[in-house]
Scaffold this motif. Structure first.
Motif, mmCIF file in Angstrom:
data_model
loop_
_atom_site.group_PDB
_atom_site.id
_atom_site.type_symbol
_atom_site.label_atom_id
_atom_site.label_comp_id
_atom_site.label_asym_id
_atom_site.label_seq_id
_atom_site.Cartn_x
_atom_site.Cartn_y
_atom_site.Cartn_z
ATOM 1 N N ASN A 43 8.206 5.589 27.100
ATOM 2 C CA ASN A 43 7.254 4.497 26.869
ATOM 3 C C ASN A 43 7.943 3.163 27.165
ATOM 4 O O ASN A 43 8.138 2.333 26.272
ATOM 5 C CB ASN A 43 6.772 4.568 25.413
ATOM 6 N N THR A 100 -6.401 11.338 17.149
ATOM 7 C CA THR A 100 -6.316 11.303 15.684
ATOM 8 C C THR A 100 -7.563 11.927 15.062
ATOM 9 O O THR A 100 -8.565 12.150 15.741
ATOM 10 C CB THR A 100 -6.128 9.886 15.070
ATOM 11 N N GLY A 111 7.082 6.118 20.203
ATOM 12 C CA GLY A 111 6.663 7.423 20.682
ATOM 13 C C GLY A 111 7.765 8.151 21.433
ATOM 14 O O GLY A 111 8.181 9.227 21.040
ATOM 15 N N SER A 151 6.195 4.283 16.351
ATOM 16 C CA SER A 151 5.115 3.788 17.203
ATOM 17 C C SER A 151 5.546 3.711 18.669
ATOM 18 O O SER A 151 4.708 3.672 19.558
ATOM 19 C CB SER A 151 4.626 2.423 16.724
ATOM 20 N N GLY A 178 3.053 7.502 23.717
ATOM 21 C CA GLY A 178 2.975 6.347 22.833
ATOM 22 C C GLY A 178 2.018 5.267 23.297
ATOM 23 O O GLY A 178 1.919 4.212 22.672
ATOM 24 N N LYS A 179 1.294 5.510 24.386
ATOM 25 C CA LYS A 179 0.330 4.507 24.864
ATOM 26 C C LYS A 179 -0.953 4.585 24.027
ATOM 27 O O LYS A 179 -1.449 5.672 23.758
ATOM 28 C CB LYS A 179 0.008 4.797 26.337
ATOM 29 N N PRO A 180 -1.482 3.437 23.594
ATOM 30 C CA PRO A 180 -2.689 3.471 22.756
ATOM 31 C C PRO A 180 -3.909 4.001 23.512
ATOM 32 O O PRO A 180 -4.034 3.795 24.717
ATOM 33 C CB PRO A 180 -2.917 1.996 22.382
ATOM 34 N N ARG A 226 -3.319 7.724 20.302
ATOM 35 C CA ARG A 226 -2.048 7.462 20.977
ATOM 36 C C ARG A 226 -1.694 8.657 21.841
ATOM 37 O O ARG A 226 -1.773 9.786 21.383
ATOM 38 C CB ARG A 226 -0.953 7.250 19.932
ATOM 39 N N THR A 227 -1.316 8.423 23.084
ATOM 40 C CA THR A 227 -0.865 9.537 23.919
ATOM 41 C C THR A 227 0.474 10.012 23.390
ATOM 42 O O THR A 227 1.102 9.347 22.569
ATOM 43 C CB THR A 227 -0.681 9.126 25.387
ATOM 44 N N CYS A 262 -1.734 7.882 30.499
ATOM 45 C CA CYS A 262 -0.937 8.465 29.416
ATOM 46 C C CYS A 262 0.369 7.707 29.195
ATOM 47 O O CYS A 262 0.964 7.783 28.132
ATOM 48 C CB CYS A 262 -0.640 9.925 29.722
ATOM 49 N N HIS A 263 0.828 7.040 30.236
ATOM 50 C CA HIS A 263 2.037 6.217 30.173
ATOM 51 C C HIS A 263 1.885 5.166 31.251
ATOM 52 O O HIS A 263 0.927 5.220 32.021
ATOM 53 C CB HIS A 263 3.295 7.060 30.409
ATOM 54 N N CYS A 312 -3.983 13.613 20.015
ATOM 55 C CA CYS A 312 -3.935 12.299 20.662
ATOM 56 C C CYS A 312 -5.010 11.342 20.139
ATOM 57 O O CYS A 312 -4.780 10.142 20.062
ATOM 58 C CB CYS A 312 -4.112 12.440 22.170
#
Lengths: 161, 143
Positions: A145, B79, A141, A139, B91-93, B87-88, A46-47, B77
């Motif tokens: 991030n 879409t 987020g 983007s 912000g991670k794809p 995207r989490t 998730c990160h 998340c």
């Protein structure tokens, strides 16, 4: 272009490194590289897998004790995996082996920080300018991030910009 | 193209066949044997012969209640377009969910169980039933 500036860049880089080691010792976390396999694998969906040296032992214990309610999400894992990851995080935490860096001393012992991004050193480095930039670039987020701005974050490099 | 006229019953039969194809057929067009096996195992567990991509789509696209306020839907998340990257919240794809674009999806039963447990709990505040899981996987494997 870049090549012509290389000597200057090298000089600036060396100066920056020297300045940092001489003047700001202990005011910011110095973290190791990528966390170990299992932590990297299970904590990077998730990160990015945050380096253990960003938080003290009590923080990692609190985070690992409540993964089903993790910052508004269920990040649960089986008990054996939780235990192994927790051991790794504790062994590499900011206050491992009795260490007490300056940036951690700023936090009272009875306070358990749950976020890297709430420490005074972090807020100092990531002020209004950074927050405005995040707002203007959806983007990214979240300020959590890290790799969106620190290209080498996964490998423990945060002083690249 | 002109076609011979068909009688009511034939048309009815055709509709049934077509919808059966839509429900089950595309799975076999895009999903590989690994996804088929995972879906078949869920069907055996649920005691049904197959799942509905349509129901899976409705479930995946819906806004649910009962879960955590930050995550009302699978689409939060992933879409609303499974062919697009997600995207989490950090912000991670996330790779697209559609098997046609991400052929490794739903092939690792342990990974699958882990994320159904987490995501259903986050979105619905409970586990997803076997039927809900089968419907969603059938939907995402059909795209």
């Amino acid at each position: 272009m870049l090549l012509k500036r290389l000597p200057f860049l090298l000089f600036a880089l060396t100066a920056a490194i020297l300045a940092q080691t001489m003047t700001s010792e202990g005011s910011e976390p110095k973290v190791g590289k990528t966390p170990e396999n299992l932590t990297k694998q299970e904590c990077s969906d998730c990160h990015m897998a945050y380096q253990a040296g960003f938080l003290p032992i009590r923080s990692w214990q609190a985070i690992m004790a409540d993964l089903p309610n993790h910052f508004g999400e269920d990040a649960s894992l089986d008990a054996a995996t939780v235990k192994e990851i927790e051991q790794y995080l504790i062994k590499n935490a900011a206050d491992r082996k009795g260490k007490n860096p300056r940036w951690l001393k700023a936090i009272p012992k009875d306070v358990t920080p749950m976020r890297i991004s709430q420490f005074p050193w972090f807020r100092h480095e990531h002020g209004k300018r950074v927050n405005n930039w995040i707002k203007a670039n959806p983007s990214v987020g979240s300020v959590s991030n890290c790799p969106a701005c620190h290209k080498g974050a996964d490998r423990g490099y945060f002083d690249d910009d | 193209m002109s076609r011979p006229r068909t009688s009511q019953t034939q048309r009815g039969l055709q509709a049934v066949l077509t919808s059966t194809f839509l429900l089950v057929g595309p799975t076999h067009l895009t999903a590989g044997p690994a996804q088929d096996a995972v879906i078949a195992a869920l069907a055996a567990e649920a005691g049904v012969s197959g799942f509905s991509a349509q129901t899976g789509k409705a479930f995946f696209q819906a806004s649910h209640s009962g879960g955590k306020p930050e995550t009302p839907s699978c689409t939060t998340c992933h879409t609303s377009d499974p062919l697009a990257a997600g995207r989490t919240r950090v912000g991670k794809p996330i790779e697209p969910m559609a098997v046609s674009l991400s052929p490794n999806r739903f092939t690792d039963p342990e990974k699958l169980a882990k994320w159904f447990r987490r995501n259903c709990n986050s979105v619905l505040g409970r586990e997803c039933t076997t039927t809900e899981q089968g419907d969603v996987l059938t939907y995402l494997s059909s795209l």
